[in-house]
Design a protein around this motif. Sequence first.
Motif, short mmCIF file in Angstrom:
data_model
loop_
_atom_site.label_atom_id
_atom_site.label_comp_id
_atom_site.label_asym_id
_atom_site.label_seq_id
_atom_site.Cartn_x
_atom_site.Cartn_y
_atom_site.Cartn_z
N GLU A 164 0.83 -1.21 0.00
CA GLU A 164 0.00 0.00 0.00
C GLU A 164 0.87 1.26 0.00
N GLU A 208 1.97 1.83 -3.58
CA GLU A 208 0.90 2.40 -4.39
C GLU A 208 0.67 3.87 -4.05
N ALA A 209 0.74 4.23 -2.79
CA ALA A 209 0.58 5.63 -2.40
C ALA A 209 1.68 6.48 -3.02
N ASP A 210 2.91 5.97 -3.00
CA ASP A 210 4.02 6.70 -3.60
C ASP A 210 3.84 6.82 -5.11
N LYS A 218 1.16 7.06 -6.67
CA LYS A 218 0.09 8.03 -6.91
C LYS A 218 0.47 9.43 -6.41
N ARG A 273 0.88 10.33 -3.33
CA ARG A 273 0.16 10.65 -2.09
C ARG A 273 1.14 10.69 -0.93
N HIS A 274 1.58 11.88 -0.61
CA HIS A 274 2.50 12.09 0.51
C HIS A 274 1.87 13.10 1.45
N ASP A 320 -3.93 6.96 4.12
CA ASP A 320 -3.58 6.33 2.84
C ASP A 320 -2.44 7.02 2.10
N THR A 321 -1.67 7.85 2.80
CA THR A 321 -0.47 8.43 2.20
C THR A 321 0.69 7.45 2.37
N PHE A 322 1.77 7.70 1.67
CA PHE A 322 2.97 6.87 1.79
C PHE A 322 3.39 6.76 3.25
N ASP A 342 1.66 7.27 5.97
CA ASP A 342 0.66 6.56 6.77
C ASP A 342 0.83 5.05 6.60
N GLU A 343 1.06 4.60 5.39
CA GLU A 343 1.21 3.16 5.13
C GLU A 343 2.52 2.62 5.71
#
Length: 142
Positions: free
Chosen positions: A47, A50-52, A54, A56-57, A96-98, A100-101
């Motif tokens: 996860e 995938e966040a990275d 996308k 999502r940081h 759901d950010t990098f 956070d995961e």
Amino acid sequence: MENKEIVIPGLNQLARRIFEDNQKKGFWDKELNIGEALMLITSELGEALEADRKGRHVKFEEFEQALERAGYCLEEFGVDHHYRLVSQIFLDLVKDTFEDEITDAMIRLFDLAGAMEIDIEQHIWTKLMYNRGRPRLHGKLY
């Protein structure tokens, strides 16, 4: 013998606390299945990937500022009557950010260490000492 340096004191205490909190939430109601625990850690790392991918940081400063604008602080997360608003800010800016995961994976690792009563401080220290003597890139190409 060299004085034992504790890399980050309190890791064992953190592992115990995470494990105890997770016990209270029912995550340890059934017997330990190491394979399942390891795959849950792996899934959190997937996860994070995938966040990275996308982009999502988290911008944690934005999260703290949003809490402050709403008149809250992070410590109020656990206060029941504040939880709904504080958790919504978390969901909007952190979930759901990098980061956070990665944190989820670390929490699962510490939970497992706590459940198995692993002296994580000693093991990290020992591994760091071992790695200091290894060659560049540990003798590998990358």
